[in-house]
Design a protein around this motif. Sequence first.
Motif, PDB file in Angstrom:
ATOM      1  N   TYR A  65       0.806  -1.013  -0.104  1.00 57.77           N
ATOM      2  CA  TYR A  65      -0.025   0.057  -0.025  1.00 57.77           C
ATOM      3  C   TYR A  65       0.852   1.105  -0.117  1.00 57.77           C
ATOM      4  N   ARG A  66       2.154   1.082   0.151  1.00 50.61           N
ATOM      5  CA  ARG A  66       3.288   2.229  -0.163  1.00 50.61           C
ATOM      6  C   ARG A  66       4.106   2.004  -1.297  1.00 50.61           C
ATOM      7  N   SER A  81      13.415  -0.264 -18.574  1.00 55.73           N
ATOM      8  CA  SER A  81      13.226  -1.725 -17.976  1.00 55.73           C
ATOM      9  C   SER A  81      12.448  -1.322 -16.452  1.00 55.73           C
ATOM     10  N   LEU A  82      13.058  -0.380 -16.058  1.00 56.04           N
ATOM     11  CA  LEU A  82      12.558   0.231 -14.741  1.00 56.04           C
ATOM     12  C   LEU A  82      11.045   0.758 -14.976  1.00 56.04           C
ATOM     13  N   TRP A  83      10.759   1.511 -16.124  1.00 56.37           N
ATOM     14  CA  TRP A  83       9.609   1.793 -16.327  1.00 56.37           C
ATOM     15  C   TRP A  83       8.677   0.888 -16.489  1.00 56.37           C
ATOM     16  N   ASN A  84       9.121  -0.270 -17.205  1.00 56.67           N
ATOM     17  CA  ASN A  84       8.202  -1.446 -17.402  1.00 56.67           C
ATOM     18  C   ASN A  84       7.896  -1.934 -15.980  1.00 56.67           C
ATOM     19  N   ILE A  85       8.635  -2.177 -15.000  1.00 55.07           N
ATOM     20  CA  ILE A  85       8.484  -2.884 -13.852  1.00 55.07           C
ATOM     21  C   ILE A  85       7.581  -2.096 -13.029  1.00 55.07           C
ATOM     22  N   VAL A  86       7.765  -0.622 -13.124  1.00 57.01           N
ATOM     23  CA  VAL A  86       6.535   0.266 -12.339  1.00 57.01           C
ATOM     24  C   VAL A  86       5.403  -0.005 -12.657  1.00 57.01           C
ATOM     25  N   GLY A  87       5.017  -0.038 -14.071  1.00 59.09           N
ATOM     26  CA  GLY A  87       3.821   0.000 -14.717  1.00 59.09           C
ATOM     27  C   GLY A  87       3.264  -1.563 -14.383  1.00 59.09           C
ATOM     28  N   LYS A  88       4.026  -2.547 -14.529  1.00 60.22           N
ATOM     29  CA  LYS A  88       3.602  -4.065 -14.180  1.00 60.22           C
ATOM     30  C   LYS A  88       3.129  -4.093 -12.797  1.00 60.22           C
ATOM     31  N   VAL A  89       3.974  -3.448 -11.864  1.00 56.82           N
ATOM     32  CA  VAL A  89       3.731  -3.474 -10.611  1.00 56.82           C
ATOM     33  C   VAL A  89       2.340  -2.790  -9.978  1.00 56.82           C
ATOM     34  N   LEU A  90       2.258  -1.818 -10.689  1.00 55.00           N
ATOM     35  CA  LEU A  90       0.865  -0.920 -10.382  1.00 55.00           C
ATOM     36  C   LEU A  90      -0.021  -1.687 -10.926  1.00 55.00           C
ATOM     37  N   SER A  91      -0.089  -2.284 -12.130  1.00 58.98           N
ATOM     38  CA  SER A  91      -1.195  -2.889 -12.711  1.00 58.98           C
ATOM     39  C   SER A  91      -1.561  -4.130 -11.995  1.00 58.98           C
ATOM     40  N   SER A  92      -0.402  -4.745 -11.227  1.00 63.49           N
ATOM     41  CA  SER A  92      -0.785  -6.146 -10.613  1.00 63.49           C
ATOM     42  C   SER A  92      -1.347  -6.038  -9.248  1.00 63.49           C
ATOM     43  N   LEU A  93      -1.209  -4.846  -8.435  1.00 58.08           N
ATOM     44  CA  LEU A  93      -1.770  -4.732  -7.323  1.00 58.08           C
ATOM     45  C   LEU A  93      -3.218  -5.003  -7.155  1.00 58.08           C
ATOM     46  N   SER A  94      -3.465  -5.747  -5.979  1.00 54.04           N
ATOM     47  CA  SER A  94      -4.583  -5.973  -5.517  1.00 54.04           C
ATOM     48  C   SER A  94      -5.504  -5.079  -4.816  1.00 54.04           C
ATOM     49  N   SER A  95      -4.630  -4.203  -4.013  1.00 50.05           N
ATOM     50  CA  SER A  95      -5.143  -3.381  -3.025  1.00 50.05           C
ATOM     51  C   SER A  95      -5.141  -1.646  -3.340  1.00 50.05           C
ATOM     52  N   ASN A  96      -5.614  -0.978  -2.340  1.00 48.08           N
ATOM     53  CA  ASN A  96      -5.528   0.392  -2.516  1.00 48.08           C
ATOM     54  C   ASN A  96      -4.132   0.988  -2.249  1.00 48.08           C
ATOM     55  N   VAL A  97      -3.814   1.880  -2.872  1.00 47.77           N
ATOM     56  CA  VAL A  97      -2.319   2.475  -2.581  1.00 47.77           C
ATOM     57  C   VAL A  97      -2.651   3.770  -1.794  1.00 47.77           C
ATOM     58  N   LYS A  98      -2.099   3.949  -0.514  1.00 48.46           N
ATOM     59  CA  LYS A  98      -2.059   5.086   0.248  1.00 48.46           C
ATOM     60  C   LYS A  98      -1.112   6.039  -0.306  1.00 48.46           C
ATOM     61  N   PHE A  99      -0.020   5.847  -0.691  1.00 46.93           N
ATOM     62  CA  PHE A  99       1.185   6.600  -0.700  1.00 46.93           C
ATOM     63  C   PHE A  99       2.148   6.137  -2.057  1.00 46.93           C
ATOM     64  N   PHE A 100       2.258   7.096  -2.820  1.00 41.22           N
ATOM     65  CA  PHE A 100       3.186   6.739  -3.967  1.00 41.22           C
ATOM     66  C   PHE A 100       4.388   7.634  -3.986  1.00 41.22           C
ATOM     67  N   HIS A 101       5.621   7.333  -4.005  1.00 45.63           N
ATOM     68  CA  HIS A 101       6.868   8.011  -4.154  1.00 45.63           C
ATOM     69  C   HIS A 101       7.745   7.906  -5.248  1.00 45.63           C
ATOM     70  N   GLY A 130      -1.703  10.038  -0.873  1.00 43.38           N
ATOM     71  CA  GLY A 130      -0.365  10.772  -1.012  1.00 43.38           C
ATOM     72  C   GLY A 130       0.431  10.650  -2.076  1.00 43.38           C
ATOM     73  N   ILE A 131       0.970  11.777  -2.514  1.00 44.19           N
ATOM     74  CA  ILE A 131       2.125  11.663  -3.692  1.00 44.19           C
ATOM     75  C   ILE A 131       3.204  12.345  -3.337  1.00 44.19           C
ATOM     76  N   SER A 132       4.409  11.770  -3.590  1.00 44.03           N
ATOM     77  CA  SER A 132       5.675  12.647  -3.470  1.00 44.03           C
ATOM     78  C   SER A 132       6.220  12.318  -4.837  1.00 44.03           C
ATOM     79  N   LEU A 133       6.586  13.423  -5.251  1.00 44.53           N
ATOM     80  CA  LEU A 133       7.452  13.398  -6.543  1.00 44.53           C
ATOM     81  C   LEU A 133       8.651  14.105  -6.362  1.00 44.53           C
TER      82      LEU A 133
END
Lengths: 294, 163
Positions: A65-66, A81-101, A130-133
């Motif tokens: 969730y973070r 390849s990291l972009w790929n993993i970010v997209g892949k992870v985000l679309s695989s998550l089953s729960s809500n995400v509270k915080f994204f950095h 929450g979002i932190s960029l």
Amino acid sequence: MQMQIHEKHEKLRDIAINGEIEGPDLISNLPDEALHSIISFLPTKEAVATSIYSKRWRFLWKSLYRISFDLEKINDIHTRSLWNIVGKVLSSLSSNVKFFHLHHFPLDWACPDYLPQWIQLLKNEKKLEGISLSCDRTTVTSLSTWISVSNSGIRKSVIPENIFQGRFLRFVELNGYVLTDALPFKGCVNVKILKLEACFVSEESLIEILNNCELLEKLYLCCRFYFSNYVIIRHQKLELLVIFHMSDDREEKLRLGVSSGRLLLDPPTRAEEESEISMGDEETEEFLSYLLER
Amino acid sequence: MASTTETKQKKMLILKSADNDEFEIEESVGVQSETIKNLVEDGFTFVPLPNVYTKALIKIIDYLKKHANKTDSNDEEIKTFDKDFVNTTFDDLFELVSAANYLHISCLMNMLCQTIADRIKDKSPEAVRKIFHINCDYTPEEEAKIRKANAQAFEGQFDESLD
């Protein structure tokens, strides 16, 4: 009792012989919720890697969730390849995400719509709170080039319009950005806490940003204002203002005063100076002015 | 008015651990735990905690007492307390996490999980398995498959030390 302990020892010895395991695996016995929480505090790349520990761990990361990714830690060649993993992870998550950095390079916003897509996904489907960029500045040699890069066509409108507008989005943190306008903050009426760290903000942008953040309660600033040396902020809801004095080559001194006459503060000298603004009449506007002296 | 006087009289609660030890604490201290709070709201003053052992419960009560008296002036003191609190063995941390999770004390839960994560951070999967005695029950084929599925996650430098 004696018997029980004896049996337990026997059992442990068996395990030790068969699987080279010396003690009980206490971490894997924790409830799922606790393990989700633990791996949520890891950098997301490492959290995904926990799937290899054992079958028990295989799918735990899907409930992170973070989310925290650092594009800097990966070589340029691997960025894609990291972009790929970010997209892949985000679309695989089953729960809500509270915080994204996300820590990224200045040009990442100019590349395909990855970042906006991720953020939209998190806001719309994962109830992002929450979002932190954080934008990497080490790649740009000097301050002036940094500003000119940000003003040039390459990074024109660095962050897309409305990006911080979200039904559940309460917390926004930006680090290392040049904010030439307030467009990213358009419609971000739900944001309650805003942190601008190592950002360059024009006074017009700052005022406009605060106008957009109608419900803002806490504002943390560690910024340089450019073009002007005098900023007046009017905000009805603001409860806390924290100014981090930015010590750098230009030696700017920041003086803060409240023009309503209720509060006058000396320039903060320590790195972490916190000043609680006492709220008077709720209907009364808070007037704050920032004075920059060179 | 009546309710004001009542709260001033310091309502007490009794917590009973899994090993049947009883602890009396102030209600205001106890309700930092969502689980206890819910029971209190339903009128309970005696709270059995079948999942929390005495050893962990003593530490948690300490924590709750400290955090119930939070003011602006003792901020530093609480930070020091928290730092000492998590400076313990993994086994203790796991027991505390399990208890904090059951009691739903979110600030404690976050602090403990952050501590554990910080200690795991940068370690190779092999090192983590050894530290925690995790028995890898994958077949080599399964393991290879998982590594392949999220290959990028396994790239980079790892710390192989076991401390």
